[in-house]
Structure formats: C-alpha cells, structure tokens
Design a protein around this motif. Structure first.
Motif, PDB file in Angstrom:
ATOM      1  N   THR A 265      -9.280   0.161  17.533  1.00 57.55           N
ATOM      2  CA  THR A 265     -10.226   1.269  17.690  1.00 57.55           C
ATOM      3  C   THR A 265     -10.806   1.339  19.099  1.00 57.55           C
ATOM      4  O   THR A 265     -11.510   2.269  19.446  1.00 57.55           O
ATOM      5  CB  THR A 265     -11.413   1.106  16.724  1.00 57.55           C
TER       6      THR A 265
ATOM      7  N   VAL B 188      -5.199  -1.769   5.148  1.00 56.58           N
ATOM      8  CA  VAL B 188      -6.533  -1.534   4.581  1.00 56.58           C
ATOM      9  C   VAL B 188      -7.055  -2.885   4.105  1.00 56.58           C
ATOM     10  O   VAL B 188      -6.503  -3.462   3.168  1.00 56.58           O
ATOM     11  CB  VAL B 188      -6.487  -0.553   3.391  1.00 56.58           C
TER      12      VAL B 188
ATOM     13  N   ALA C 182      -7.155   4.349  12.993  1.00 54.77           N
ATOM     14  CA  ALA C 182      -7.994   3.180  12.745  1.00 54.77           C
ATOM     15  C   ALA C 182      -9.468   3.524  12.790  1.00 54.77           C
ATOM     16  O   ALA C 182      -9.891   4.461  13.471  1.00 54.77           O
ATOM     17  CB  ALA C 182      -7.685   2.083  13.770  1.00 54.77           C
ATOM     18  N   SER C 183     -10.220   2.724  12.028  1.00 56.15           N
ATOM     19  CA  SER C 183     -11.669   2.820  12.008  1.00 56.15           C
ATOM     20  C   SER C 183     -12.137   1.685  11.113  1.00 56.15           C
ATOM     21  O   SER C 183     -11.353   0.803  10.773  1.00 56.15           O
ATOM     22  CB  SER C 183     -12.108   4.168  11.425  1.00 56.15           C
TER      23      SER C 183
ATOM     24  N   VAL D 224     -11.891  -3.499   7.652  1.00 57.51           N
ATOM     25  CA  VAL D 224     -11.177  -2.905   8.784  1.00 57.51           C
ATOM     26  C   VAL D 224     -10.032  -2.043   8.260  1.00 57.51           C
ATOM     27  O   VAL D 224      -9.338  -2.421   7.313  1.00 57.51           O
ATOM     28  CB  VAL D 224     -10.617  -4.012   9.712  1.00 57.51           C
TER      29      VAL D 224
ATOM     30  N   GLN E 217       0.817  -1.196   0.000  1.00 58.28           N
ATOM     31  CA  GLN E 217       0.000   0.000   0.000  1.00 58.28           C
ATOM     32  C   GLN E 217       0.858   1.255   0.000  1.00 58.28           C
ATOM     33  O   GLN E 217       0.858   2.045   0.922  1.00 58.28           O
ATOM     34  CB  GLN E 217      -1.009  -0.090   1.140  1.00 58.28           C
TER      35      GLN E 217
ATOM     36  N   THR F 106      -9.841   6.614  15.532  1.00 55.36           N
ATOM     37  CA  THR F 106      -9.046   6.338  16.732  1.00 55.36           C
ATOM     38  C   THR F 106      -7.573   6.498  16.390  1.00 55.36           C
ATOM     39  O   THR F 106      -7.086   5.891  15.436  1.00 55.36           O
ATOM     40  CB  THR F 106      -9.275   4.907  17.236  1.00 55.36           C
TER      41      THR F 106
ATOM     42  N   SER G  32      -6.588   0.073   9.567  1.00 57.49           N
ATOM     43  CA  SER G  32      -5.636   0.379  10.637  1.00 57.49           C
ATOM     44  C   SER G  32      -4.269   0.584   9.999  1.00 57.49           C
ATOM     45  O   SER G  32      -3.661  -0.357   9.522  1.00 57.49           O
ATOM     46  CB  SER G  32      -5.588  -0.783  11.646  1.00 57.49           C
ATOM     47  N   MET G  33      -3.811   1.816   9.960  1.00 59.68           N
ATOM     48  CA  MET G  33      -2.553   2.133   9.265  1.00 59.68           C
ATOM     49  C   MET G  33      -1.634   2.968  10.141  1.00 59.68           C
ATOM     50  O   MET G  33      -2.105   3.790  10.934  1.00 59.68           O
ATOM     51  CB  MET G  33      -2.850   2.940   7.991  1.00 59.68           C
TER      52      MET G  33
END
Lengths: 513, 448
Positions: free
Chosen positions: A511, B378, B409-410, B384, A8, B443, B386-387
């Motif tokens: 989260t 990703v 994250a989200s 989900v 990515q 978050t 989160s990076m």
C-alpha cells in the motif's frame, strides 16, 4: 479447530485439468479434506498386504468386467491409508482423529473418454459392481484383451522407514508436539498461542491394469505444522513453519522441533513491528526453499501435459525455445529420497523419474500421465497422481525446483540497492491460460543500500510466468526445499525448491507508494 | 433412512458401553455423479455410492474423532475400541459437549425427488448444450475447457446421547463451465457456475454459456496500469471474497478465542460503513446452504453479523460457544462424514443497496472495476488485504479497456469503512453472495 484451506476462489468441484486457477498452499491444514474413513480390525493394521488386498483371481475378474464393453485400457487403484492427526492449541491436546481409509477406484478408458467409479470396501462383489459402473460408457459388447498380470517390484525404495510409524507408541508423537509447543511459548512473552499439528499417513497402494502391470508401494508421510501467534496491543501475527517427509519417525531425531518452533516464534515477534508493504515494480530477492512455490505456479502448472494437450498453456509449442534466463534450470524429480513429493511409483504404476523441464533457459519437456502422453503421442513421465482412490489420476508435479547457481544469498542482498527480501510465503495461484500468477509473502523485509531493513506486512506479488522466468538475474548456491500441498481439484503432497534468487523486477502489491 | 437410524443407535450404544459419557454420530449416505463434457461428448463420468459415519467420542471432557464406512457390528466395535484407546492422549476440557435435544423443527424441502429417475443422457445433453452455445456465442470463443455437472443425493442423520435426532434428505447440484477466448496471441478464460438443490432451478444452458463467454471477452488482452491510489468497484464476481475471507473468517468464534482475528474486541464497534449489513441465514428459503440444523444438531437461524456497519456478533460451534459463554449459532459443518466439524457460513450475504451497478460506476472519475481476484491475500489475522486483480478501468464514469496483472491492497478495516456504495444486484449463485460494492480508495500496484 483446523484452519480452512484458505483457497480464496469459488471453484468447488470441477477442476479442469490444466486450466483455470491452480493453487498451492502451505500454511493451512488440509486435514478436513485429507482424513479418511473406514476402520478395520486393529490387529490387521500391521498385517502384510495380503491380508488387505483382494487375491489375483479377483483382480483379474474385476479387470475383465471393466474391459467387457470394448475398452482400450482399464486399471484398478487399491488403497489403504492409516491416518493419525493430533492438534495442540491453547495449551491442550484438543483434537485427535484416527481413520483407516480404504477403497478402490476403477478407471475404464474408451478412446479419450474416461469412466470412473470407486467403492469404500474391497469385497469382491463390490469391486465387480464398481467395475461395471465404470465401464458403463462403453457401446460395444466385445470383451477387450487383458494381459497376464505380472508383479513388478521397484529395485530400491526412497521412502523407507528407520523408525517405523505403524507400531510407534502414541505418546512419542505427543511428546515431540509438546516439545515444540514449549519452545514456542517460552520464546517471548508476546507469544500467546502455539498450535502444533502432527499429521501422519501410511498409504499403501496397489495398482493393476489391463496391460498386465501389477505394482504396490508403501508411502509413509509425516506433516508437522507449527503456527505460532504473537500479539501486542492490536498488532498480531501468526508465524508458520512446516516440516514434512516420506519417512519414519527418525525425522524427529534428525531435526529439532524446538528449533522449528523458535523459527516460527521469531517470525511472529518480528512481524509485530511490520510496517506497510511497498507497492509497485521493484527487484525482489526470494529466499530459498519454499520460495520455489513461485515457480511451481508461474511455470510448473503450465508444463503439465494436460494443460498442454488442451492448448490451455502459455508453453504450448515452445519446446526447444529459450523461455528463461540462461542461469535457470528447472527440474521435477520424484526420486529424491524422503522428500514430501517423492514416490517409488506414481498412482498409475509408472516408476518415478527425474525430468529436466528447462535447461539453461531452454524448454526441454513437459510432465505427463498416461492420458496426456497418449494425447501428445509420447510416454508418461511418472507424473500421474491422485489424492485418493476417490479420484482418477491427473498430471501433477512432485518435487519441482530450480537448480543452484553460484551467488551467495548475502552477496545478492549486497548487490541490491533497493528492493524487497521475501522470506516466508503462504501460497500461490496461477491462471495457466494467461500465465498470470500470484504468490503471497507473509514475512518480508525492505532492502535498502544493500542491507536488510525493516519488516513489512503481507503482500501479494503478481506477474506473468514468462516474464518472471526472464527476469531472474541471480541464482544462489543454497538450494533448499519446502513442503506444501498442491490443489488442482485434488490435493497432493509436493515440495517446491530453489536456491535464493533475485528477480530484477516484479509487481509488489503493498500500500506504500 | 431406517438403516441409518439403526446404525446410529448401534454406534451410540456401543460408544456408551466403551465408556463414553457423551457421544455424537453423524451419518451420511450419498450417491455422487460427476460428468464432464468436451468436444460434444462425455469426457469423464464418475459414479459412486457411499456411506459412512463420523463419531465424536467424549469421556470426562476428553474428545476423540473417528470415522468408518463399515456398518457391520464387528467393525463398529473395533472402531470404538480404537477411540476408547486413543482418548487417553487427549487433554480434559470441560467445554467439549454435545448438543441438547432441540424443540425446533425446521421443516424444509431440499430434496429433488425427480433426480433419481432423471436419465444420465439428460444431464449430458444439458452440458453439451452449454458447450454448443458457448462456441456459437462469438467467433473469438476458441473452445470450452471444462463443462461439468456434479450431483449428490444425500441422506444425513445426526444423533447424540442426549437423545437428539435429526435426519433429512438433501440433493445438491453444481455446474461449472469455463471457456477460452482467443484474440491474436491473447487468451482469456471465462467461467460461470451455479449451485442448486433442484434440477429445475438450473438456468438455461445459454445463460451459463453467455456469462462465461462475456467475462472472457471483456477481460481478454488485459494490461497492467500504473501504480496509483484509486477508487475500486467490486463486481459481485469479486466482492464475495471480502465477506467470506475478510469478515466471516474474522468472526469465527474459535479465531476470536484464540485471539487470531483482527476483529477481536470489536463487538459493538463500528467496523464498516453504515451501508454494510451482513447476514448469515441457514433458513433462507431456496438457499444453497439452507439446512434444518448444523452438523452438530444445532438448529440453523438467521443472524445479523454486521448491522449497518456495527459488529453485532461472532459465530460459534458448540465448543467455542461453551468456552465463550455464548450459544452455538448453527454454523458447525463438516466437509464429509470423515471430517470433524469446523465453523462455516451458511447462506452468507451482504444486504443489497439501492443503486444500480451502472450508477455506481457512472459516479467514478478514475477507478478500477474488479471482476476477478486471485491469490491468498486476505489475512483475517492481521487484517491486511492484498490480492491480484483483473477487470476494467473506469474513467469519467465510462468503462475503458481490460486490466490485469495488478494487485489491489489496503487493510480490511479501511476497505469496510470505505465502502461508499452498495448495489441492488444481489443474486445467489453460490452460498456466499454480495452485490456490487464501491470502495473509496485502494492502492493499485502495477507498472512504475
């Protein structure tokens, strides 16, 4: 179809040695990048090298053309790789791809300048022309000397095949794939698809250089990948397992593909019940085997000689310094029999070695190819590798791992009141300049009161390599290795290994507060 | 061109004689030049002239892919003999087909004819100038760690046994620059790059140098912040990965058929904020990924994937389209002639909004301006996100110090629905482009 290499990032072509984002991926098929070209006579597939490689006189003439403008060094890398790929998905053998990828790359070095050219044919004329293209940077008209070629043969081979891949009937390959597919699909009704990939390459290489070295090697590699999809309502998860070896088909006699399939299926089913991942700093127990991807990123890339020579690594000038917890010994070993990252000689013709990089927390050395060794006035450690003849070599890891310690994985979890147990991973990325790295956990569980708790969703873990090394407070007794493919502009097969370890503190990117 | 066409005809005829009821061949001829510069001189120069073909061989719904770089009749026959032998191991699948002959003729000029006569030294000088201007940009710029130029002069030909024939010349140039800034013990890399078809469209060296240096100087010495919920503004350097990996991966027809996408069954649903419109346009004038047809020969077109928040379509290659009862969307592409097609985006972008990036940031009380994301976080299967992230902290509309070593994250669903501002700063440096976007809350994980 094949999955994308889910790297990515934007980087497209210029993967500067030793700087920027280097990534490793396990879960993705590299087929679109790795499969090659050129079919030649069917009968020749099993023929000895002499039928393929140009004769010694031709090679000498090519070297002579390469050295015609005052170069200090040149080499020719010849390759012939026979590749097979089969994919089962949605209950069918969907994709079959066969190729014979054959060609040569000529490298010509003037000081620290490199000219490189390649061709996809081994005819004498084309090789000469390629050598002249590669030599074009030269300003002098004086021919440099070439040492007489001498064929070197490694004493032993760590990549022998008991059941040779070349003559193997195709249906044997399909049959292990079907067995894996059936085991996955029958595991649980919530399993909706099993994507099984069989990826095989028999890579024959020959290297000759102006120092008179002439070596050849055969590197068979099987990469067997299982992706198992579970679905319940709107919840879905792809469980993944991979097996790889530099060996013959005996790999499938020594390992049960049904067991692998059930492992992937179990992950997929279990993770359907996953809740949100926690967020913030906490202790993390990282499982053995492919968990070592974290140190491949956090530490390994920063110890590659090209990053050191460019001053683009946190580990510059730290030899002899304590950089890790003293229970940490970190090794790169290309000589381990049959591992995916192993080889007899590297792609510059240097014999494979075992290198202790960090010993009991103290930095002992770096990894080098010929160019980085020259820049730092030392010797190559046999870490010069390339994806194919289309690329010049660069410093790469082979099998990197943390040596085992004394604690059992079970005791480690017991000793952790609250934290995360990270079981399966996708890949990792590092920025060697800052030392910041991430790796992504695909299957994880909470640890509560020293016991394994509920599964939690995918989360990226982030830290600085130097901090992560210091924060290892327990090292397990269960060393294992996991196969992957490392990207640094070129993709090469590697393994990452470690026993189960505990990090006293690292940032978990979920989260849930 | 003629030789490619003759070879294509030979390959297709030979496939027919070997029993193929349908066949598709993709041929490419390419001159590739890679140059890197370091310390004011050429560090590496790589040159290759290559050509080859990939053949999709179909017989009674079975499919095999095979490739070769040898255009001799003998070799073509041997290659096809191998395909015809291997096809026994494939399963029948009625959805394996080749494209029909097309009436569309997308005429496009993608070929810089000046390139073949442009001196090697001129390209080297361009790179040297970038390096020089970067080093002069600021005393804190320590070195350039990579300055590179990659040029491909391609001729592509796609033909099949339905009589389809496309051929076009295409030049592609990519430049990339990375520099290192140093302040005390802190180091930071900064990058900038471009992809173009024409050499004249490359920006002035100083523009690239300034971009790479500015971002490094802005981010150097970044520290983690506390774990918290906060507003996140994505700079265009970071926002593109959400649409590439969070949206495009999830609308690929093969993933939909396989049910491995969080956007399965969401057609016609509101999946994003009304501010979000996503377009994939293979015909966009001047686009990096503008081509007359995809690599199966389906004409490219402009498609609205998300229209003001509503998911309008999935994207298909021929196989997935047949299976889903849809039309192919001109998104089947190969990495090289040695690879079969996969579904890829063309010029993929989010339509620009009306606010300036400055105004978008000025409205934030407490938030995080993300300049770079890092990781594999990703997931288009589960949705989900989160990076790892680095950028600047925002307080009361003002930019504060640099932040790094944190994650954001989200879920992709919450991110897309939570977009409450879209910038007017859409610029195409690569094939995927997104303006500045703001997500109401995510978050941020950092120190405790």
């Amino acid at each position: 179809m094949y999955q994308n290499t889910n790297l990515q990032t934007r980087r497209q072509f210029l993967k500067k040695t030793g700087t920027g984002l280097l990534s490793i991926t396990a879960a993705t098929s590299l087929l679109p990048i790795l499969l090659g070209n050129r079919e030649i006579c069917l009968a020749q597939e099993l023929a000895p090298n002499q039928a393929v490689w140009p004769d010694e006189e031709t090679l000498k003439r090519v070297l002579s053309a390469a050295m015609s403008k005052g170069a200090r060094f040149s080499d020719i890398f010849l390759e012939r790789t026979v590749k097979r790929y089969f994919e089962i998905g949605q209950h069918k053998v969907q994709n079959i791809h066969f190729s014979i990828d054959q060609g040569a790359g000529v490298r010509v070095m003037y000081g620290e300048q490199t000219g490189y050219a390649y061709c996809e044919d081994l005819s004498a004329d084309l090789l000469q022309e390629t050598a002249r293209s590669a030599a074009a940077l030269g300003k002098s008209s004086t021919k440099s000397l070439i040492q007489p070629l001498q064929l070197l043969t490694p004493d032993t081979s760590i990549t022998t095949q008991k059941v040779a891949l070349g003559p193997l009937a195709e249906d044997k390959r399909i049959s292990v794939m079907r067995e894996a597919e059936q085991a996955a699909l029958s595991f649980n009704p919530a399993i909706v698809d099993a994507i099984i990939e069989y990826d095989e390459a028999i890579r024959e290489i020959m290297i000759v250089n102006s120092d008179g070295v002439m070596v050849h090697d055969v590197q068979p590699v099987i990469y067997f990948r299982l992706n198992v999809l579970a679905k319940k309502g709107d919840q879905r998860h792809m469980g993944r397992v991979r097996m790889s070896a530099k060996s013959g088909f005996e790999l499938f006699e020594e390992n049960s593909v049904a067991d692998l399939a059930r492992t992937a299926a179990r992950e997929a089913i279990t993770m359907l019940e996953a809740s949100d991942s926690p967020s913030g700093e906490m202790p993390v127990v990282v499982t053995g085997g492919w968990g070592g991807v974290m140190f491949h990123e956090a530490v390994g890339h920063g110890l590659e000689g090209d990053a050191i020579a460019k001053g683009a690594s946190f580990f510059v000038d730290k030899i002899g310094r304590k950089i890790a917890s003293e229970i940490v010994t970190f090794i790169d070993d290309a000589t381990l029999p049959h591992l995916r990252g192993s080889y007899n000689i590297d792609d510059e013709g240097v014999p494979a070695q075992r290198k202790v990089l960090i010993e009991k927390g103290v930095l002992k050395g770096y990894m080098h190819d010929k160019l980085s060794a020259r820049r730092l006035d030392t010797h190559s450690t046999g870490n010069g590798r390339r994806e194919s003849f289309r690329y010049p070599p660069m410093v790469r890891m082979s099998n990197t791992f943390i040596l085992e310690g004394e604690t059992s994985a079970a005791d480690m979890i017991k000793a952790t009141p609250k934290g995360l147990f990270a079981k399966s991973f996708d890949g990792g990325v590092v920025d060697t300049t800052t030392g910041n790295f991430t790796f992504t956990v695909r299957e994880a569980y909470m640890i509560e009161n020293g016991m394994l708790g509920a599964p939690v969703h995918r989360a990226t873990l982030i830290g600085k390599g130097s901090d992560a090394l210091q924060s290892i407070d327990l090292v397990g007794n269960d060393l294992g290795f996991g196969p992957g493919t490392c990207g640094k502009g070129q993709w090469v097969p590697v393994t990452s290994g470690q026993p189960t370890i505990r990090l006293s503190k690292i940032v978990v990117g979920g989260t849930r507060g | 061109m003629t030789e490619l066409k003759e070879t294509a005809i030979k390959v297709l005829n030979c496939a027919r004689s070997a029993g193929a009821d349908q066949a598709e061949v993709y041929l490419k001829q390419s001159r590739e030049t890679v140059i890197t510069v370091s310390g004011g001189q050429v560090e590496q120069a790589n040159i290759a002239t290559i050509r080859g073909f990939g053949l999709k061989f179909l017989k009674k719904g079975k499919k095999v892919f095979i490739d070769s770089s040898d255009f001799s009749v003998k070799s073509i026959e041997e290659t096809i003999a191998r395909a015809s032998q291997l096809i026994a191991y494939a399963d029948e699948d009625p959805y394996n087909t080749i494209a029909p002959m097309s009436q569309t003729k997308n005429a496009m000029n993608l070929n810089d004819t000046t390139l073949k006569d442009l001196a090697f030294e001129q390209k080297v000088d361009y790179l040297k100038q970038i390096e020089k201007e970067a080093l002069a940009f600021d005393a804190r710029i320590e070195k350039a760690t990579g300055v590179g130029y990659n040029e491909n002069l391609d001729t592509v030909l796609i033909a099949n046994t339905n009589g389809l024939l496309w051929t076009y010349p295409c030049s592609n140039i990519e430049i990339e620059t990375s520099i290192m800034a140093k302040v005390g013990d802190d180091r930071q890399e900064g990058e900038a790059g471009r992809k173009v078809h024409f050499f004249k469209d490359l920006p002035k060296p100083g523009v690239i140098a300034a971009e790479a240096c500015s971002v490094a100087l802005e981010l150097i010495g970044g520290k983690p912040v506390n774990t918290q919920q906060a507003t996140v503004v994505f700079d265009p350097r970071a926002s593109w990965s959400i649409i590439r990996y969070g949206i495009f991966e999830a609308v690929k027809g093969d993933h939909i058929l396989q049910q491995s996408s969080y956007l399965c069954g969401k057609l016609g649903h509101k999946i994003a904020s009304p501010l979000v419109t996503i377009i994939d346009d293979g015909t966009m004038p001047g686009g990096v990924k503008t081509v007359p047809c995809d690599d199966e020969g389906t004409p490219t077109e402009r498609k609205t994937i998300i229209d003001r928040g509503v998911l309008k379509m999935y994207v298909y290659d021929l196989y997935a389209a047949n299976k889903a009862g849809q039309k192919p969307t001109g998104n089947a592409f190969r990495r090289s002639y040695r690879s079969p097609c996969d579904i890829h985006g063309t010029n993929l972008f989010m339509e620009k909004g009306i606010q300036t990036p400055h105004d978008i940031i000025a409205e934030v009380k407490n938030g995080f301006l993300v300049k770079n994301t890092i990781g594999f976080g990703v997931d288009s299967v589960t949705g989900v996100y989160s990076m790892g992230a680095s950028g600047r902290w925002i307080q009361n509309g003002k930019l504060l110090g640099p932040v790094s070593g944190v994650t954001i994250a989200s879920s992709l669903e919450e991110i897309l629905l939570g977009i409450d501002a879209v910038g007017n700063d859409l610029v195409f440096h690569y094939e995927t482009a997104t303006p500045t976007i703001r997500v109401k809350t995510m978050t941020i994980s950092g120190i405790s």
